[in-house]
Scaffold this motif. Sequence first.
Motif, PDB file in Angstrom:
ATOM      1  N   ALA A 177       0.832  -1.206   0.000  1.00  0.00           N
ATOM      2  CA  ALA A 177       0.000   0.000   0.000  1.00  0.00           C
ATOM      3  C   ALA A 177       0.866   1.256   0.000  1.00  0.00           C
ATOM      4  O   ALA A 177       0.572   2.233  -0.705  1.00  0.00           O
ATOM      5  CB  ALA A 177      -0.919  -0.009   1.218  1.00  0.00           C
ATOM      6  N   ASP A 221       2.375   1.623  -3.427  1.00  0.00           N
ATOM      7  CA  ASP A 221       1.367   2.131  -4.371  1.00  0.00           C
ATOM      8  C   ASP A 221       1.134   3.623  -4.163  1.00  0.00           C
ATOM      9  O   ASP A 221       0.966   4.387  -5.118  1.00  0.00           O
ATOM     10  CB  ASP A 221       0.043   1.380  -4.193  1.00  0.00           C
ATOM     11  CG  ASP A 221       0.130  -0.062  -4.675  1.00  0.00           C
ATOM     12  OD1 ASP A 221       1.068  -0.367  -5.447  1.00  0.00           O
ATOM     13  OD2 ASP A 221      -0.730  -0.872  -4.271  1.00  0.00           O
ATOM     14  N   SER A 264     -14.021   3.691  -5.551  1.00  0.00           N
ATOM     15  CA  SER A 264     -12.727   3.024  -5.704  1.00  0.00           C
ATOM     16  C   SER A 264     -12.002   2.943  -4.374  1.00  0.00           C
ATOM     17  O   SER A 264     -11.568   3.972  -3.824  1.00  0.00           O
ATOM     18  CB  SER A 264     -11.860   3.771  -6.724  1.00  0.00           C
ATOM     19  OG  SER A 264     -10.547   3.236  -6.755  1.00  0.00           O
ATOM     20  N   GLN A 318      -9.078   1.613  -3.808  1.00  0.00           N
ATOM     21  CA  GLN A 318      -7.657   1.907  -3.963  1.00  0.00           C
ATOM     22  C   GLN A 318      -7.416   3.418  -3.982  1.00  0.00           C
ATOM     23  O   GLN A 318      -6.496   3.916  -3.343  1.00  0.00           O
ATOM     24  CB  GLN A 318      -7.116   1.276  -5.246  1.00  0.00           C
ATOM     25  CG  GLN A 318      -5.612   1.462  -5.458  1.00  0.00           C
ATOM     26  CD  GLN A 318      -4.794   0.906  -4.306  1.00  0.00           C
ATOM     27  OE1 GLN A 318      -4.961  -0.249  -3.902  1.00  0.00           O
ATOM     28  NE2 GLN A 318      -3.898   1.718  -3.755  1.00  0.00           N
ATOM     29  N   GLN A 319      -8.239   4.144  -4.717  1.00  0.00           N
ATOM     30  CA  GLN A 319      -8.093   5.595  -4.752  1.00  0.00           C
ATOM     31  C   GLN A 319      -8.346   6.203  -3.372  1.00  0.00           C
ATOM     32  O   GLN A 319      -7.630   7.124  -2.950  1.00  0.00           O
ATOM     33  CB  GLN A 319      -9.062   6.193  -5.777  1.00  0.00           C
ATOM     34  CG  GLN A 319      -8.682   5.899  -7.223  1.00  0.00           C
ATOM     35  CD  GLN A 319      -9.671   6.522  -8.197  1.00  0.00           C
ATOM     36  OE1 GLN A 319     -10.837   6.758  -7.875  1.00  0.00           O
ATOM     37  NE2 GLN A 319      -9.209   6.782  -9.414  1.00  0.00           N
ATOM     38  N   ASP A 362      -5.273   5.581  -1.234  1.00  0.00           N
ATOM     39  CA  ASP A 362      -4.200   6.523  -1.571  1.00  0.00           C
ATOM     40  C   ASP A 362      -4.490   7.908  -0.987  1.00  0.00           C
ATOM     41  O   ASP A 362      -3.585   8.579  -0.473  1.00  0.00           O
ATOM     42  CB  ASP A 362      -4.051   6.636  -3.090  1.00  0.00           C
ATOM     43  CG  ASP A 362      -3.556   5.339  -3.730  1.00  0.00           C
ATOM     44  OD1 ASP A 362      -2.907   4.549  -3.022  1.00  0.00           O
ATOM     45  OD2 ASP A 362      -3.826   5.123  -4.931  1.00  0.00           O
TER      46      ASP A 362
END
Length: 470
Positions: A359, A362, A433, A435-436, A439
């Motif tokens: 993570a 990323d 999302s 993942q977004q 982040d």
Amino acid sequence: MTQSNAPKTEPQPSDIRPPLERSFSRYVKQPFNEFVANQTTGAIILLASTFVALWLANSDYASVYRQLEKVTFGLFVDDFRLEMDLHDWVNDGLMVLFFFTLGLEVKREFIAGELSSIKNSAAVILAAIGGMVSPALIYYAINFGGDGSTGWGVPMATDTAFALGAMALLGSKVNPSLKVFLVALAIVDDIGAVLVIALFYTDQIDWNALSIAAGFFAGLLALNRLGIRGPFWYVVLALGLWYYILQSGVHATIAGVLAALAIPARPKVHPSHLAHSMKSKAAAIYQHLSDPQQSSEQQPKEVLSDEQKDLALEEIQRQAQLTRTPLRIWENMLNTPVSLLIVPIFAFLNAGTEITPQALDDMLHAPIAWGIVFGLLVGKPIGIFSLTWLSVKTGMGEINSSLNFKEIFGLSLLAGMGFTMSMFIALLSFDGSQQQLLDAKLGIMGATLIAGVLGYLWLRFVTPYRGESA
């Protein structure tokens, strides 16, 4: 100096509480109240909630933590159903109270605070605009053409609790006028964030529901104009406003701000009337208790049976209530539970992020995270400092004469702490999302931590406040 009408002999203070009650008050209740009232307490609890959420999300209890926010409950009456999971109840329900207190602060500042005059408010408003536009532009430039470009609103906001908490840690080394400037700036900043949420993070609008919500808002304004100050009907209409805004597709927290704008800011009677009345009532109570036949150390039984004193105190309390504004009453009542309970609950349910080496790797390659980091750490200081300097140099605005631009720069660094509102906008921006959103959360937390450290060190060692002699 005017002469007092009170008798010359001074009353002897007496505490008739039992010893156990006095000890409990002194060693438990009083320290607890001081802790609650301390300006750093909200930031400490918010930080602790965030750390606990992060620990749970990265522990063996991660599955329990994830299931907690999915617990569903609601209100069911015949065919009426209002059902949401815990995550939505907090974000769309409890956080309405956060926005309600924000709206009360906004209204008070524009009526009688730092934003009440054009000259005083110009520098603050321009600074806040710079602190919103610059981070948004930096974020958008980094994410231009990418899937994360919709998150440009994330680095626009400042977390007032964290920023004021960092200032409070500095004690006497921070200029008191700087705190006032920060609070005013954060209020304008929050107004911008609310407008961004309302205008740009609403997917689809149900105009029928929105028109009904407008009717409830009109009802709230009518209560204000009719001079109704009791809380009951305001609560009833505010709940209707919240429900129909929730159904309309506009984010429900906007209802909190709108309801706050309708709360009366005028008292029924002028405080001078209370002062005159209290003077006569206090003199009557004093004379009564100073009667030679009365004991100066009244026991509970005698105090309880003292009907004349109770009637006088009830009248003082009634008249004191008439001089208080509903706006101040609501604000004082909600500030503590919102800062010490509601915001930490929001952080607890939303900050939990599984932080793995993958993570973090990323995130280091994610434009979303870098847009937020550079927006908060670079955009905020550039926007706030440059427009404050420009407004003062051009004569458009002014800052307190005790402030200097080095202190303003330190403030602009602290303004990069964008935790609560930034997290809130990130949830709206990247709802589809994970993942977004991950982040974005990592970027927000990292930037907030760095901004707090940099701002603290700058104000602690570069521009320590030395009082009037500085």
